[in-house]
Design a protein around this motif. Sequence first.
Motif, mmCIF file in Angstrom:
data_model
loop_
_atom_site.group_PDB
_atom_site.id
_atom_site.type_symbol
_atom_site.label_atom_id
_atom_site.label_comp_id
_atom_site.label_asym_id
_atom_site.label_seq_id
_atom_site.Cartn_x
_atom_site.Cartn_y
_atom_site.Cartn_z
ATOM 1 N N LEU A 186 -3.891 7.007 -3.688
ATOM 2 C CA LEU A 186 -3.833 5.413 -3.962
ATOM 3 C C LEU A 186 -2.786 5.692 -5.365
ATOM 4 C CD1 LEU A 186 -7.603 4.199 -4.816
ATOM 5 C CD2 LEU A 186 -6.349 4.203 -2.808
ATOM 6 N N VAL A 187 -1.690 4.582 -5.108
ATOM 7 C CA VAL A 187 -0.610 4.612 -5.944
ATOM 8 C C VAL A 187 -0.730 3.287 -6.879
ATOM 9 C CG1 VAL A 187 1.780 4.591 -6.083
ATOM 10 C CG2 VAL A 187 0.689 5.865 -4.388
ATOM 11 N N THR A 188 -0.848 3.411 -8.186
ATOM 12 C CA THR A 188 -1.223 2.363 -8.957
ATOM 13 C C THR A 188 -0.095 1.680 -9.900
ATOM 14 O OG1 THR A 188 -2.540 3.841 -10.383
ATOM 15 C CG2 THR A 188 -3.739 2.632 -8.785
ATOM 16 N N VAL A 214 -0.625 2.085 -1.391
ATOM 17 C CA VAL A 214 -0.056 1.532 -2.410
ATOM 18 C C VAL A 214 -0.738 -0.002 -2.950
ATOM 19 C CG1 VAL A 214 1.910 0.422 -3.591
ATOM 20 C CG2 VAL A 214 2.333 2.142 -1.830
ATOM 21 N N VAL A 215 -1.483 0.452 -4.222
ATOM 22 C CA VAL A 215 -1.997 -0.705 -4.688
ATOM 23 C C VAL A 215 -1.366 -1.565 -5.293
ATOM 24 C CG1 VAL A 215 -4.458 -1.066 -6.155
ATOM 25 C CG2 VAL A 215 -3.837 1.148 -5.136
ATOM 26 N N LEU A 216 -0.968 -2.793 -4.624
ATOM 27 C CA LEU A 216 0.004 -4.058 -5.053
ATOM 28 C C LEU A 216 -0.958 -4.563 -6.383
ATOM 29 C CD1 LEU A 216 0.927 -5.295 -1.619
ATOM 30 C CD2 LEU A 216 2.084 -3.697 -2.920
ATOM 31 N N ALA A 217 -2.119 -4.590 -6.465
ATOM 32 C CA ALA A 217 -2.871 -5.360 -7.248
ATOM 33 C C ALA A 217 -2.869 -4.712 -8.644
ATOM 34 C CB ALA A 217 -4.423 -5.736 -6.987
ATOM 35 N N ALA A 218 -2.798 -3.393 -8.609
ATOM 36 C CA ALA A 218 -2.717 -2.568 -9.863
ATOM 37 C C ALA A 218 -1.244 -2.535 -10.266
ATOM 38 C CB ALA A 218 -3.107 -1.076 -9.501
#
Length: 479
Positions: free
Chosen positions: A75-77, A357-361
């Motif tokens: 997970l990329v934040t 890729v965690v767009l929300a983060a």
Amino acid sequence: MHDQPPASSTPPDPSSAPSDPPGAPGTPGAAPSPDLPPPLFTWEFASDPYPAYAWLREHAPVHRTRLPSGVEAWLVTRYADARQALADPRLSKNPAHHDEPAHAKGKTGIPGERKAELMTHLLNIDPPDHTRLRRLVSKAFTPRRVAEFAPRVQELADGLIASFAGRGTADLIHEFAFPLPIYAICDLLGVPREDQDDFRDWAGMMIRHGKGPRGGVARSVKKMRGYLAELIHRKRAALPAEPVPGEDLVSGLIRASDHGEHLTENEVAAMAFILLFAGFETTVNLIGNGMYALLTHPGQRARLQESLAAGESGLLETGVEELLRYDGPVELATWRFATRTLTLGGQDIAAGDPVLVVLAAADRDPERFAHPDTLDLARRDNQHLGYGHGIHYCLGAPLARLEGQTALATLLTRLPDLRLDAEPAELRWRGGLIMRGLRTLPVGFTPAPAPAPAHPSASASPSAPAPGTTTENGPAPGR
């Protein structure tokens, strides 16, 4: 590709922040322990993932975790890492690069797409095939073509509101946010009006439980595949010798295939399928999440209504971009797979590893956005990642923006005293991995009798299925 904009070098003046309180929509979750990774993918997490993402950004910005499906992924934040990953050619969209056994590959795509021979779409391919197919379909989403489609989107919004305006109550997800993009994308593809309710039924199954969260989706995919094959044959038989103004997208793809582009029938069907499947739920969530944010931030909502009443469009345009950043429709970008060993955010990622890729983060990263947990409809420096970045930037973004702007403006204008008819803590979010959206959005308002819609597909059918729980690995267009 543009360079990343610089983060603010000095803290912003708190007096310049909007008046509404900061924080994620609804009841904020408890702050995670500073020493332990937060629990992910629980129902509580689905209601408010932002505290957990803040912990990951600070302590483990590229974090390996086991997903509910059993697949392990990174997970990329952080914003900078996310932007890099979205455009990194070493991260492939092709599931063939996943290092898990063949039987597990179905866990990283759309349930049923492999058996239905619908794998050759933009979410699963890399250049040069991606370049070729994207070029063919991009002409349907040019600014001019989208502008020509605006009256139809307005007609749909007006018709749907007319179907419940006299009642004084509505579920904005089931009766408005869900049907509007379904009918719009059907029109764009060239699905005849008499068949569009079938597409609405199949789409409803794709984001709700059937007999199981994956089984219902796979059955709907199979039915849609059969219909698309039939539609392609019908349109090919009736295709005129020369293109006509406003030709639908399926006809355009058939014409390209018959004039040297060498599109297979599976490619045509897969393209139509992914535009429908990926193009509708993002807009459902944009409208639903956006309207919920406005209802729970009355100061921002009042500013927008005043702007609309004055005939201005600027705050609506920046406002939709802010809603995409603040609580966007896509929580995680769709799957990527490392084609070779690489380093991202200080972590070594092995060839074959999945990366999400965690767009929300990323879109709440304080290193990139001032007051990231505050909703500010007038925010200007807002290069959010809600529609991705790089060659997989969302193809349908212009249409989604049009639908979002039209939907919100029409609701706020036609139903000016709209109010939330439930406590925020009572609302439930669809559990899933890719998408983020409400199951329901009950509202009340002063009844406003209105004429019936112009034609059946502009009204909400009470018998059509309401969206429920999204599939774990549902798609998002172009990311």
